[in-house]
Design an enzyme around this catalytic site. Structure first.
Site, PDB file in Angstrom:
ATOM      1  N   ARG A 263       2.287   2.959  -2.433  1.00 63.60           N
ATOM      2  CA  ARG A 263       3.445   2.859  -3.363  1.00 63.60           C
ATOM      3  C   ARG A 263       3.074   3.736  -4.759  1.00 63.60           C
ATOM      4  O   ARG A 263       3.707   3.100  -5.803  1.00 63.60           O
ATOM      5  CB  ARG A 263       3.812   1.311  -3.777  1.00 63.60           C
ATOM      6  CG  ARG A 263       5.031   0.978  -2.801  1.00 63.60           C
ATOM      7  CD  ARG A 263       4.735   1.465  -1.503  1.00 63.60           C
ATOM      8  NE  ARG A 263       5.997   0.746  -0.561  1.00 63.60           N
ATOM      9  CZ  ARG A 263       6.044   1.052   0.815  1.00 63.60           C
ATOM     10  NH1 ARG A 263       5.112   1.127   1.458  1.00 63.60           N
ATOM     11  NH2 ARG A 263       7.281   0.420   1.229  1.00 63.60           N
TER      12      ARG A 263
ATOM     13  N   GLU B  30      -2.221  23.126 -36.884  1.00 61.63           N
ATOM     14  CA  GLU B  30      -3.742  22.874 -36.787  1.00 61.63           C
ATOM     15  C   GLU B  30      -3.980  21.598 -37.794  1.00 61.63           C
ATOM     16  O   GLU B  30      -3.280  21.267 -38.627  1.00 61.63           O
ATOM     17  CB  GLU B  30      -4.293  24.298 -37.086  1.00 61.63           C
ATOM     18  CG  GLU B  30      -5.841  23.902 -37.181  1.00 61.63           C
ATOM     19  CD  GLU B  30      -6.641  23.572 -35.952  1.00 61.63           C
ATOM     20  OE1 GLU B  30      -6.192  22.425 -35.348  1.00 61.63           O
ATOM     21  OE2 GLU B  30      -7.401  24.243 -35.480  1.00 61.63           O
TER      22      GLU B  30
ATOM     23  N   HIS C 211      -3.450  25.285 -31.782  1.00 60.88           N
ATOM     24  CA  HIS C 211      -4.604  25.543 -32.503  1.00 60.88           C
ATOM     25  C   HIS C 211      -5.669  24.753 -31.680  1.00 60.88           C
ATOM     26  O   HIS C 211      -5.696  24.047 -30.936  1.00 60.88           O
ATOM     27  CB  HIS C 211      -4.506  25.226 -33.964  1.00 60.88           C
ATOM     28  CG  HIS C 211      -3.276  25.676 -34.607  1.00 60.88           C
ATOM     29  ND1 HIS C 211      -3.286  26.843 -35.103  1.00 60.88           N
ATOM     30  CD2 HIS C 211      -1.844  25.484 -34.394  1.00 60.88           C
ATOM     31  CE1 HIS C 211      -2.135  27.088 -35.573  1.00 60.88           C
ATOM     32  NE2 HIS C 211      -1.209  26.260 -35.060  1.00 60.88           N
TER      33      HIS C 211
ATOM     34  N   ILE D 108      -4.841   8.982   4.130  1.00 63.06           N
ATOM     35  CA  ILE D 108      -5.712   9.114   5.172  1.00 63.06           C
ATOM     36  C   ILE D 108      -6.666  10.259   4.762  1.00 63.06           C
ATOM     37  O   ILE D 108      -7.766  10.311   5.007  1.00 63.06           O
ATOM     38  CB  ILE D 108      -4.918   9.561   6.546  1.00 63.06           C
ATOM     39  CG1 ILE D 108      -3.626   8.497   6.694  1.00 63.06           C
ATOM     40  CG2 ILE D 108      -5.989   9.797   7.744  1.00 63.06           C
ATOM     41  CD1 ILE D 108      -4.360   7.007   6.796  1.00 63.06           C
TER      42      ILE D 108
ATOM     43  N   ASN E 237      -9.201  33.761 -38.795  1.00 64.39           N
ATOM     44  CA  ASN E 237     -10.138  33.981 -37.825  1.00 64.39           C
ATOM     45  C   ASN E 237     -11.511  34.966 -37.883  1.00 64.39           C
ATOM     46  O   ASN E 237     -12.490  34.524 -37.867  1.00 64.39           O
ATOM     47  CB  ASN E 237      -9.683  33.980 -36.175  1.00 64.39           C
ATOM     48  CG  ASN E 237      -9.029  32.648 -35.982  1.00 64.39           C
ATOM     49  OD1 ASN E 237      -7.944  32.719 -34.913  1.00 64.39           O
ATOM     50  ND2 ASN E 237      -9.289  31.647 -36.276  1.00 64.39           N
TER      51      ASN E 237
ATOM     52  N   PRO F  46       0.760  -1.013  -0.060  1.00 65.95           N
ATOM     53  CA  PRO F  46      -0.017  -0.079  -0.002  1.00 65.95           C
ATOM     54  C   PRO F  46       0.967   1.376  -0.063  1.00 65.95           C
ATOM     55  O   PRO F  46       2.136   1.105   0.461  1.00 65.95           O
ATOM     56  CB  PRO F  46      -0.929  -0.053   1.277  1.00 65.95           C
ATOM     57  CG  PRO F  46      -0.795  -1.497   1.803  1.00 65.95           C
ATOM     58  CD  PRO F  46       0.538  -2.295   1.078  1.00 65.95           C
TER      59      PRO F  46
ATOM     60  N   ARG G 252       0.782  32.220 -36.733  1.00 66.98           N
ATOM     61  CA  ARG G 252      -0.038  32.766 -35.793  1.00 66.98           C
ATOM     62  C   ARG G 252       0.306  32.158 -34.575  1.00 66.98           C
ATOM     63  O   ARG G 252       0.086  33.030 -33.409  1.00 66.98           O
ATOM     64  CB  ARG G 252      -1.511  32.485 -36.109  1.00 66.98           C
ATOM     65  CG  ARG G 252      -1.930  30.877 -36.527  1.00 66.98           C
ATOM     66  CD  ARG G 252      -3.537  31.003 -37.035  1.00 66.98           C
ATOM     67  NE  ARG G 252      -4.086  29.701 -37.072  1.00 66.98           N
ATOM     68  CZ  ARG G 252      -3.762  28.763 -38.278  1.00 66.98           C
ATOM     69  NH1 ARG G 252      -3.009  29.383 -39.150  1.00 66.98           N
ATOM     70  NH2 ARG G 252      -4.266  27.655 -38.362  1.00 66.98           N
TER      71      ARG G 252
ATOM     72  N   ARG H  36      -4.824  28.973 -27.338  1.00 72.05           N
ATOM     73  CA  ARG H  36      -4.745  28.998 -28.547  1.00 72.05           C
ATOM     74  C   ARG H  36      -3.876  30.158 -28.898  1.00 72.05           C
ATOM     75  O   ARG H  36      -3.742  30.941 -27.978  1.00 72.05           O
ATOM     76  CB  ARG H  36      -6.159  29.171 -29.275  1.00 72.05           C
ATOM     77  CG  ARG H  36      -6.956  27.802 -29.118  1.00 72.05           C
ATOM     78  CD  ARG H  36      -8.185  28.003 -29.531  1.00 72.05           C
ATOM     79  NE  ARG H  36      -8.686  28.490 -30.761  1.00 72.05           N
ATOM     80  CZ  ARG H  36      -9.685  28.718 -31.363  1.00 72.05           C
ATOM     81  NH1 ARG H  36     -10.989  28.835 -30.538  1.00 72.05           N
ATOM     82  NH2 ARG H  36      -9.986  29.103 -32.633  1.00 72.05           N
ATOM     83  N   HIS H  37      -3.422  30.249 -30.289  1.00 70.33           N
ATOM     84  CA  HIS H  37      -2.933  31.608 -30.688  1.00 70.33           C
ATOM     85  C   HIS H  37      -4.089  32.770 -30.740  1.00 70.33           C
ATOM     86  O   HIS H  37      -5.012  32.557 -30.387  1.00 70.33           O
ATOM     87  CB  HIS H  37      -2.466  31.584 -32.436  1.00 70.33           C
ATOM     88  CG  HIS H  37      -3.611  30.864 -33.048  1.00 70.33           C
ATOM     89  ND1 HIS H  37      -4.734  31.944 -33.401  1.00 70.33           N
ATOM     90  CD2 HIS H  37      -3.961  29.762 -33.529  1.00 70.33           C
ATOM     91  CE1 HIS H  37      -5.597  31.361 -34.175  1.00 70.33           C
ATOM     92  NE2 HIS H  37      -5.238  29.953 -34.190  1.00 70.33           N
TER      93      HIS H  37
END
Ligand code: F6P
Length: 689
Positions: free
Chosen positions: A298, A575, A641, A419, A509, A296, A554, A502-503
């Site tokens: 580990r 991308e 991207h 615990i 865009n 236990p 970008r 993201r850029h």
């Protein structure tokens, strides 16, 4: 290519013999000032078939008013063999300039903050980073939940409790008040749901339903008994195509339900290996059981959860079976250390019984199509392991994964976490009493512990601490076991943040065009500055960190204001390749290629753009990035991207493959993933709209 000799400039064009006519003028650009370039006087120059038309041996540049600069022009056309051309190009790259993308070296560092690089002032990012925090989507907080609770729901003990499996990560909660047992719950911030019993729905969230949904053959293909080749177009299921040389196939491809479901929902290497295994491998080798072994505290459960997450992300149908979860359901959460004594026959029998139940469940799930079962228990005696090996005979291949830790500080830390987090101590109000009991339990295990020496095994020795660990392997072969070893060698639990973004908004865009390689819009440039201030503040306390971008401008431009950290360009972070649709708007695709548009809408995960990629392809190419992120000890900022970040994020947040193409990754927002001993946690910062 441009080269300066003592008194003249040499300009070389490299053009194919059948090149189109080139129409150009020379520009004179002062090297160190920002004054505009001067265009040469006169008509355009024309280069046709490697020869300059006309006889313009002088270039005239009108500088200020009447001041004219004359420059002599020599034109010489040489035919160069492709080998010479390649050699001179290589020499040029090696000697004159490091490898670059768009003029920016693949690996670079602007170490000394330039004068006036206090971008923060112009970008006005307030000092208080918390100001920018926005809520993260709920399932990603799974790192706060005790990892064993995320393991498979014990179906063979369903009569003792009721399961609700509402979270997408496969975790479940259950109530077994009727059996007089308290609820197995995470002792952390997030309370799990306890629902009203409805016997008709007992299995609705269990592995049975899930495993059916991952088959990659259509029913039509199932009926086709011809031998043949799988052709994975990346759209829908791999197709079974009749092969002209079908007779050369000696293996009979039985497309029974088991085979059908054992195909991973994956592309590339993973799919190819799975197909090969189906055709050639022995039946039991198609299912793999990774059986954890270790005392236990580990790190077994964390290792099991991490491996499950990785294999699922790659497309292998994988489940984590935690025997402790079975024990708690069958025998309650309040067992004291006595229950775990090697000389307590009732305790031993009860523990073997729940282990056998979990193994039974795992094998049944494999027969329904499950591929890799991670069997998480101490399995610390030869006798117990023999029992499991017997049960596995003819059903699955077993690899033992033993976790050994010799670092007392790490063991102590793990005990304390146990615990705090384990449902076994959720009802123990006295921390010290819990600690004492757990240490006695541990000592009970130690007296009977037998390290693995039999069968196929992987031993992770002191790998949790990550510094001087090692992995020993014995009798390991095959594609998937090899990959598992590779993954385990590279993972560690050193806490460090990974920032995903993201850029900044690109010009495409703004126009709604996909793909392309445009520069940033004004808003995108502002984000780049804000990001730089954010990164400098957020990562200032860290000793080291690196900035990873794609090779598209970008992302490179978004990273450019960041100073003081090494920057690395990864092709794998580019991308998703939209193939013939690159540069189009979604509306244009819908109008001009309605079938493609509909196919993508139907199955965005598998849909591969003609001459481009699918999301599954993207996941495949990102695997080295994941391995490297796991291996790094310092923070990393990944500027990439939308599609790529969806795939990376899904790995950390343990989101199912089918959700990946729909995950929200907004512009101008940073997703901070904190990797640490208690799993993965997420925080989001929205720097601007
Ligand atoms: O629109 C921005 C973008 O990064 C495109 O270049 C890319 O094709 C797209 O997002 C990926 O998102 P989706 O898979 O939803 O089309």
């Amino acid at each position: 290519m441009e080269r300066e000799s003592t008194s003249m400039w040499e300009l070389s064009f490299v053009v194919p013999p059948n090149h189109e006519t080139l129409d150009f003028k020379f520009l004179l650009k002062p090297k160190y000032s920002n004054t505009p370039s001067v265009v040469e006087e006169g008509p355009n120059r024309l280069l046709t078939g490697g020869t300059l038309q006309g006889d313009a041996r002088l270039a005239l540049f009108r500088l200020n008013g009447d001041e004219v600069l004359e420059s002599r022009v020599f034109i010489k056309a040489d035919r160069v063999s492709p080998f010479d051309l390649a050699a001179s190009w290589r020499a040029y790259q090696e000697n004159l300039q490091p490898s670059t993308v768009r003029g920016i070296p693949d690996v670079s560092i602007n170490a000394v903050p330039e004068m006036g690089a206090e971008n923060g002032s112009s970008a006005s990012l307030e000092l208080d980073l918390e100001h920018y925090v926005v809520p993260a989507p709920a399932p990603a907080n799974s790192g706060l939940v005790y990892a064993a609770n995320m393991a498979e729901t014990p179906r063979s003990l369903a009569h003792l409790g009721v399961f609700s499996n509402t979270d997408s990560s496969g975790g479940a909660s259950y109530s077994n008040k009727d059996a007089g047992v308290s609820v197995d719950r995470p002792a952390t911030i997030k309370e799990m749901e306890v629902i009203v019993p409805d016997p008709s729905k007992v299995y609705s969230g269990s592995g049975m339903v899930e495993s059916k949904s991952v088959g990659t053959f259509s029913p039509l293909q199932k009926q086709d008994s011809h031998r043949g080749l799988f052709v994975d177009r990346g759209v829908g299921s791999p197709r079974l195509v009749k092969s002209a040389s079908a007779a050369t196939f000696t293996a009979d491809l039985k497309l029974d339900s088991e085979t059908k479901n054992a195909m991973p929902a994956a592309a590339g290497a993973v799919a190819a290996a799975a197909v090969a295994d189906q055709m050639l491998g022995p039946k039991e080798d198609r299912h793999l059981a990774i059986v954890l072994v270790g005392l236990p505290a580990r790190g077994k459960t964390f290792t099991a959860a991490k491996l499950t997450r990785y294999l699922r992300w790659l497309g292998h149908e994988t489940k984590h079976f935690n025997v402790g979860k079975y024990r708690r359901l069958k025998h309650g959460t309040n067992q004291t250390a006595d229950f775990f004594r090697g000389d307590n026959p009732e305790g031993m029998e009860a523990r073997n019984e729940v282990a056998a139940l979990a193994m039974d469940d795992m094998i049944s799930w494999m027969q329904e199509g499950g591929q890799v079962g991670i069997f998480d228990a101490t399995n610390s005696t030869k006798k117990r392991r023999n029992m499991l090996m017997k049960m596995a005979e003819g059903n699955c291949k077993i690899i033992f994964l033993e976790t050994i830790c010799n670092d007392e500080r790490i063991i102590e830390r793990n005990i304390r976490l146990k615990i705090q987090q384990s449902p076994d101590y959720a009802e123990e109000p006295d921390f010290e009493a819990g600690l004492q009991d757990f240490k006695t339990r541990l000592a009970n295990y130690e007296t009977v512990y037998e390290p693995v020496e039999e069968g196929s095994y992987i031993k992770m020795i002191d790998m949790v601490g990550g510094q001087d660990g090692q992995i020993q392997v014995n009798n390991i072969s095959g594609y998937l076991p090899g990959r598992i070893v590779f993954f385990l060698v590279n993972t560690h639990l050193t806490p460090r943040p990974i920032l995903l973004t993201r850029h900044g908004e690109s010009r495409d865009n703004v126009r709604g065009r996909i793909g392309g390689d445009t520069a940033l819009s004004d808003a995108g440039e502002l984000y780049a500055k804000k990001l730089s201030t954010f990164v400098e503040k957020r990562l200032k306390p860290e000793r080291a960190a690196s900035i990873w971008t794609s090779t598209l401008q970008r992302t490179i431009l978004t990273a450019s204001p960041i100073v003081g950290f090494p920057k690395i360009q990864w092709r794998a972070l580019d991308e998703i390749n939209a193939g013939v649709c690159d540069g189009m708007t979604y509306e244009e695709i819908k109008k001009n290629m309605p079938e493609e548009y509909e196919s993508r809408k139907k199955d965005k995960l598998r849909y591969r753009y003609p001459r481009g990629e699918s999301y599954l392809d993207v996941i495949q190419r990102l695997e080295p990035v994941i391995i490297e992120l796991e291996r790094q000890r310092a923070p990393v900022v990944v500027i990439s991207h939308q599609a790529v970040l969806r795939a990376l994020y899904a790995y950390f947040a343990d989101r199912p493959l089918k959700e990946i193409p729909h995950i929200e990754v907004p512009l101008h927002t940073i997703i901070e993933i904190q990797m640490g001993v208690t799993g993965v946690q997420e925080k989001r910062y929205k720097l601007m709209d």
